[in-house]
Design an enzyme around this catalytic site. Sequence first.
Site, PDB file in Angstrom:
ATOM      1  N   GLU A   1       9.499 -21.747  26.825  1.00  0.00           N
ATOM      2  CA  GLU A   1       8.789 -22.155  25.619  1.00  0.00           C
ATOM      3  C   GLU A   1       8.831 -21.077  24.541  1.00  0.00           C
ATOM      4  O   GLU A   1       8.917 -21.393  23.351  1.00  0.00           O
ATOM      5  CB  GLU A   1       7.335 -22.497  25.956  1.00  0.00           C
TER       6      GLU A   1
ATOM      7  N   HIS B   1      -0.913 -29.511  33.077  1.00  0.00           N
ATOM      8  CA  HIS B   1      -0.221 -30.536  32.304  1.00  0.00           C
ATOM      9  C   HIS B   1      -1.153 -31.293  31.360  1.00  0.00           C
ATOM     10  O   HIS B   1      -0.711 -31.774  30.319  1.00  0.00           O
ATOM     11  CB  HIS B   1       0.478 -31.530  33.231  1.00  0.00           C
TER      12      HIS B   1
END
Length: 325
Positions: A60, A129
């Site tokens: 990321e 998540h």
Amino acid sequence: MAQMTMIQAITDAMRTELKNDENVLVFGEDVGQNGGVFRATEGLQKEFGEDRVFDTPLAESGIIGMSVGLSTQGFRPVPEIQFFGFVFEAMDAINGQAARMRYRTGDTKNAPITIRSPFGGGVHTPELHADSLEGLIAQQPGVRVVIPSTPYDAKGLLISSIRNNDPVVYLEHMKLYRSFREEVPEEEYTVDLDKANVKREGSDITLIAYGAMVHSALKAAEELENDGISAEVIDLRTVSPVDYETILESVKKTNRVVMVQEAQRQAGIGGQVMSEIQERAILHLEAPVLRVAAPDTVYPFTAAEEVWLPNHQDIIEKAKEAINF
């Protein structure tokens, strides 16, 4: 008009902007041939080629760091963070770099980056998540945070975000991806950023929500009507900056407010909204601004998820508490 789910509307928005502007790039983990973990980018690489829609390493920090660089060279990156719980790796690039670009360069460069990412509970995902981390980004001036609640808004807000010259974090609640369909124009259109939407008119109390909690608030409003309570429901849509003009207009009419968020009580953006209402409109209030939120714990494992998440019954309880204050 076509009947679309939210995921279809999001795909359609990216397709529209890839067609309209050759500088729009879509990239992230598995977004190319695979079409993304939720198939949000399905078919886009085949249609626009590997130079416009492509996969990245599982990093990321690299994805958003590259986005910052590309944005200074005339591109409009639309990167995906596969789940927003992984945003911590990219916080420096978002808050330390992209958010400051216009100021740092004396308005000679922008950072027209639209970071898409799924989040939200109720779908039994693994740890990290489902977390609602919008509050982390909303505290940073210079970054918009957009959270649609319907397919129509999802397409229009995403097109507006991509065309905007400043960075946008565009969050998509997973539970809404395929939970319902609605009419969405197949042609291009925009929905204004920074503008809340009054989803339901009411006179007795204002329910403010965003994301999936908008639907919980609407359900609560329907049940409250059976008890003779008229609830107005506001969908924030953009949670940073917040459209306080629309909120205050409603508060001055109803005189009572419940702020609703899925995030933990100490997280999200609810506390900031409540503070602004009480600072700007306290003489219009007939009860304290109340709040519905998740408990101040880390997000639970899936076995406890439904107990932990706020629901429409929690909203009804708080609304009645405000009415009876």
